[in-house]
Design an enzyme around this catalytic site. Structure first.
Site, PDB file in Angstrom:
ATOM      1  N   HIS A 175       2.360   1.389  -1.656  1.00  0.00           N
ATOM      2  CA  HIS A 175       2.289   0.152  -0.586  1.00  0.00           C
ATOM      3  C   HIS A 175       2.108   1.123   0.684  1.00  0.00           C
ATOM      4  O   HIS A 175       2.760   2.071   1.020  1.00  0.00           O
ATOM      5  CB  HIS A 175       3.509  -0.607  -0.443  1.00  0.00           C
ATOM      6  CG  HIS A 175       3.630  -2.007  -1.581  1.00  0.00           C
ATOM      7  ND1 HIS A 175       2.968  -2.892  -1.369  1.00  0.00           N
ATOM      8  CD2 HIS A 175       4.317  -1.840  -2.661  1.00  0.00           C
ATOM      9  CE1 HIS A 175       3.228  -3.668  -2.594  1.00  0.00           C
ATOM     10  NE2 HIS A 175       3.957  -2.876  -3.345  1.00  0.00           N
TER      11      HIS A 175
ATOM     12  N   SER B   5      -5.684  -0.192   0.472  1.00  0.00           N
ATOM     13  CA  SER B   5      -6.833   0.840   0.628  1.00  0.00           C
ATOM     14  C   SER B   5      -6.619   1.832  -0.499  1.00  0.00           C
ATOM     15  O   SER B   5      -5.790   1.828  -1.233  1.00  0.00           O
ATOM     16  CB  SER B   5      -6.402   1.447   2.212  1.00  0.00           C
ATOM     17  OG  SER B   5      -4.991   2.156   2.078  1.00  0.00           O
TER      18      SER B   5
ATOM     19  N   PHE C  45      -4.032   3.963  -4.862  1.00  0.00           N
ATOM     20  CA  PHE C  45      -4.329   2.715  -4.424  1.00  0.00           C
ATOM     21  C   PHE C  45      -2.974   2.188  -3.747  1.00  0.00           C
ATOM     22  O   PHE C  45      -1.993   1.807  -4.318  1.00  0.00           O
ATOM     23  CB  PHE C  45      -4.743   1.573  -5.541  1.00  0.00           C
ATOM     24  CG  PHE C  45      -5.266   0.221  -5.086  1.00  0.00           C
ATOM     25  CD1 PHE C  45      -6.623   0.183  -5.049  1.00  0.00           C
ATOM     26  CD2 PHE C  45      -4.464  -0.774  -4.823  1.00  0.00           C
ATOM     27  CE1 PHE C  45      -7.079  -1.183  -4.531  1.00  0.00           C
ATOM     28  CE2 PHE C  45      -4.965  -2.097  -4.313  1.00  0.00           C
ATOM     29  CZ  PHE C  45      -6.315  -2.172  -4.332  1.00  0.00           C
ATOM     30  N   GLU C  46      -3.233   1.518  -2.253  1.00  0.00           N
ATOM     31  CA  GLU C  46      -2.217   1.106  -1.742  1.00  0.00           C
ATOM     32  C   GLU C  46      -2.383  -0.102  -1.235  1.00  0.00           C
ATOM     33  O   GLU C  46      -2.929  -0.788  -0.704  1.00  0.00           O
ATOM     34  CB  GLU C  46      -2.304   1.908  -0.231  1.00  0.00           C
ATOM     35  CG  GLU C  46      -2.016   3.440  -0.442  1.00  0.00           C
ATOM     36  CD  GLU C  46      -0.651   4.105  -0.158  1.00  0.00           C
ATOM     37  OE1 GLU C  46       0.228   3.187   0.300  1.00  0.00           O
ATOM     38  OE2 GLU C  46      -0.226   5.196  -0.366  1.00  0.00           O
ATOM     39  N   MET C  47      -1.168  -1.017  -1.528  1.00  0.00           N
ATOM     40  CA  MET C  47      -1.254  -2.512  -1.295  1.00  0.00           C
ATOM     41  C   MET C  47      -0.710  -2.710  -0.064  1.00  0.00           C
ATOM     42  O   MET C  47       0.086  -1.907   0.502  1.00  0.00           O
ATOM     43  CB  MET C  47      -0.038  -3.236  -2.188  1.00  0.00           C
ATOM     44  CG  MET C  47      -0.673  -2.931  -3.790  1.00  0.00           C
ATOM     45  SD  MET C  47      -2.220  -3.726  -4.206  1.00  0.00           S
ATOM     46  CE  MET C  47      -2.228  -3.475  -5.841  1.00  0.00           C
TER      47      MET C  47
END
Length: 346
Positions: free
Chosen positions: A205, A220, A283-285
């Site tokens: 995150h 992103s 993968f960044e939430m």
């Protein structure tokens, strides 16, 4: 007969407890900090470690294709679980890793839902062509706030506080060269070195206020950026990112930017790519489950679509690997994808 859980260096199974919003364990009660007086995250609505273990064991009992393995233990002796779907060792293999940082939990919530998803007819034909490994909640001590360092920087509301670091204050996503912490050792020795892994997505995150093309991003991505990554591994990583981007950014509610991350080999996406030639994707939430900076905390209203975003990411990935479409996907979008201007700490 359903196989038993495989245990590596296990001193015992912790007591289990079912977690629900109405009946949570004592460690899971309380609200997280609020931002602007609204959208306060309720950590009691998130799985505790014990609740996650109970969930995994129930799914293991229901799904013939699923096998649970204990790959090691945390500093506080919590077993670290690996959920495995291996139909044919010669098939391509993908690893999904969640919660290296304990305060980044919605990706774990999505991964657990995806495990249930894999036990339905919705994925019929997929598991025959791809092997899936899932490590949910690598940093279980941080996820439970069971740490040996001061939490004075966190808002003291008497509840469970999810922390970025492990029990002794180490950032696990900076330990992929030295491999000092037991959680990192377990991941490398009993997953990354044990299985022939082709792809890995490391789910995290980030902050809540970043934009791309004038729209708030829901997440992103970034491929490995260390100079020692082989060109063919980099290309596979960028193709992996294309699969995820195409699946999420086209939904209308998912808007993806390019992460502004570091190049150190000690970071998971770089370390796995350099040391094992695994194609990796960070993968960044959007948002975090708990943070000393209230502006980074996700609100309760955001939970649903972020969990759905995780499921979409994992589902699209395994399907693209299973049918081979990942090999021919157009990844030129990376050339024009806007990069976040603020440097994050993945």
């Amino acid at each position: 007969m359903k196989k038993k859980i495989i245990a590596l260096s296990v001193t015992g199974i912790l007591a289990l407890g079912v977690i629900t919003p109405a009946a949570s364990t004592a460690l899971a009660v309380g609200n997280g900090p609020s931002y602007g007086g609204n959208e306060s995250i309720q950590t009691s609505n998130l799985y505790t470690y014990d609740g996650m273990v109970e969930y995994l064991k129930k799914q293991d009992a229901k799904q013939d294709a699923l096998q649970l393995e204990v790959i090691g233990q945390t500093v506080k002796k919590r077993d670290i679980y690996l959920a495995k779907y291996i139909t044919d060792p010669s098939n391509p293999t993908v690893l999904f890793l969640t919660q290296q940082h304990g305060n980044e939990q919605l990706t774990t919530e999505g991964a657990l839902e995806f495990i249930k998803h894999l036990g339905t007819n919705k994925t019929k034909g997929v598991l025959e062509n791809v092997n899936i490994l899932i490590v949910p909640m690598l940093n279980a001590d941080g996820a439970m706030g069971d740490v040996n360092f001061s939490l004075e920087d966190y808002i003291a509301d008497g509840g469970r506080h999810l922390t970025r670091y492990n029990a002794v204050g180490t950032d696990l996503n900076r330990d992929h060269v030295d491999k000092i912490q037991p959680e990192t050792q377990a991941l490398h020795e009993n997953v990354l070195q044990k299985y022939d892994i082709d792809y890995m997505i490391d789910l995290h995150h980030q902050g809540t206020d970043y934009e791309r093309d004038g729209k708030l991003v829901s997440g992103s991505m970034l491929y490995p950026t260390n100079e020692n990554v082989k060109p063919e591994v980099l290309e596979k990583s960028q193709k992996l990112g294309a699969v995820v981007f195409n699946a999420v950014d086209s939904t209308g509610w998912g808007h993806i930017g390019k992460y502004n991350g570091g190049s150190g080999e000690n970071i998971g996406r770089n370390g796995a790519a350099v040391q094992y030639d695994i194609a990796t994707l960070l993968f960044e939430m959007r948002g975090m489950s708990d943070h000393e900076d209230p502006s980074r905390v996700i609100g309760q209203k955001s939970n649903g679509y972020l969990i759905k975003q995780t499921i979409t990411t994992l589902d699209a990935t395994v399907r693209a690997i299973a049918d081979g479409s990942i090999e021919t996907v157009d990844y030129s979008f990376w050339d024009t994808l806007a990069t976040q201007t603020i440097r994050e700490t993945e």
